[in-house]
Design a protein around this motif. Structure first.
Motif, PDB file in Angstrom:
ATOM      1  N   CYS A   1       6.967   3.521  -4.393  1.00  0.00           N
ATOM      2  CA  CYS A   1       5.744   4.111  -4.915  1.00  0.00           C
ATOM      3  C   CYS A   1       6.084   5.439  -5.595  1.00  0.00           C
TER       4      CYS A   1
ATOM      5  N   TYR B   1      -9.232   6.665  -5.268  1.00  0.00           N
ATOM      6  CA  TYR B   1      -9.057   8.059  -5.655  1.00  0.00           C
ATOM      7  C   TYR B   1      -9.214   8.992  -4.458  1.00  0.00           C
TER       8      TYR B   1
ATOM      9  N   ARG C   1      -6.319   1.467  -7.157  1.00  0.00           N
ATOM     10  CA  ARG C   1      -6.205   2.729  -6.453  1.00  0.00           C
ATOM     11  C   ARG C   1      -7.533   3.142  -5.840  1.00  0.00           C
TER      12      ARG C   1
ATOM     13  N   ASN D   1      -6.153   8.953  -2.222  1.00  0.00           N
ATOM     14  CA  ASN D   1      -4.828   9.075  -2.859  1.00  0.00           C
ATOM     15  C   ASN D   1      -3.945   7.882  -2.495  1.00  0.00           C
ATOM     16  N   THR D   2      -4.521   6.716  -2.633  1.00  0.00           N
ATOM     17  CA  THR D   2      -3.843   5.487  -2.229  1.00  0.00           C
ATOM     18  C   THR D   2      -3.744   4.538  -3.418  1.00  0.00           C
ATOM     19  N   VAL D   3      -2.609   3.877  -3.524  1.00  0.00           N
ATOM     20  CA  VAL D   3      -2.412   2.878  -4.568  1.00  0.00           C
ATOM     21  C   VAL D   3      -1.961   1.580  -3.909  1.00  0.00           C
TER      22      VAL D   3
ATOM     23  N   ALA E   1       4.084   8.844  -7.374  1.00  0.00           N
ATOM     24  CA  ALA E   1       2.818   9.523  -7.604  1.00  0.00           C
ATOM     25  C   ALA E   1       3.057  10.801  -8.398  1.00  0.00           C
TER      26      ALA E   1
ATOM     27  N   SER F   1       0.838  -1.185   0.000  1.00  0.00           N
ATOM     28  CA  SER F   1       0.000   0.000   0.000  1.00  0.00           C
ATOM     29  C   SER F   1       0.876   1.238   0.000  1.00  0.00           C
TER      30      SER F   1
ATOM     31  N   LEU G   1      -0.335   6.820 -10.764  1.00  0.00           N
ATOM     32  CA  LEU G   1       0.277   6.249  -9.560  1.00  0.00           C
ATOM     33  C   LEU G   1       0.941   4.948  -9.982  1.00  0.00           C
TER      34      LEU G   1
END
Length: 121
Positions: free
Chosen positions: A95, A73, A71, A76-78, A97, A21, A34
């Motif tokens: 990660c 939205y 993701r 703001n997490t992938v 972004a 994560s 991302l």
């Protein structure tokens, strides 16, 4: 200021699974692409998977069919779901972004600090 924090790495046996994560926090107006990259000892950093704002996905040939990127939205997490892991997947996973911050129309790339994934019996 923007921070990307990864989690979920660790030691797993061949054939096992892990879920990474990455949360982007701070002053963010919008997130575009991302992605996840990895770097093994003595090798260059390489793209593992990327997901665009519209949902399009790209994967390295070596992980197709085994890894899935997704993701959230609003957060703001992938995520990177990694299945059927192999010893050659061992690397530090980063990660990336592509973000836009308040007061600008410019999009910039931000990196996380990396999380170690080790696949070994």
């Amino acid at each position: 200021q923007v921070q990307l924090v990864e989690s979920g790495g660790g030691l797993v046996q061949p054939g096992g699974s892990l879920r990474l994560s990455c949360v982007a926090s701070g002053s963010i107006v919008s997130a575009n692409a991302l992605g996840w990259y990895r770097q093994a000892p003595g090798k260059q950093r390489e793209l593992v998977a990327r997901i665009l704002r519209g949902g399009g996905e790209n994967y390295a040939d070596s992980v197709k069919g085994r890894f899935t990127i997704s993701r959230e939205y609003a957060k703001n997490t992938v995520y990177l779901q990694m299945n059927s892991l192999k010893p050659e997947d061992t690397a530090v996973y980063y990660c990336l972004a592509n973000l836009r911050r308040p007061g600008t129309l410019q999009w910039d790339d931000y990196w996380g600090q990396g999380t170690q994934v080790t696949v070994s019996s």
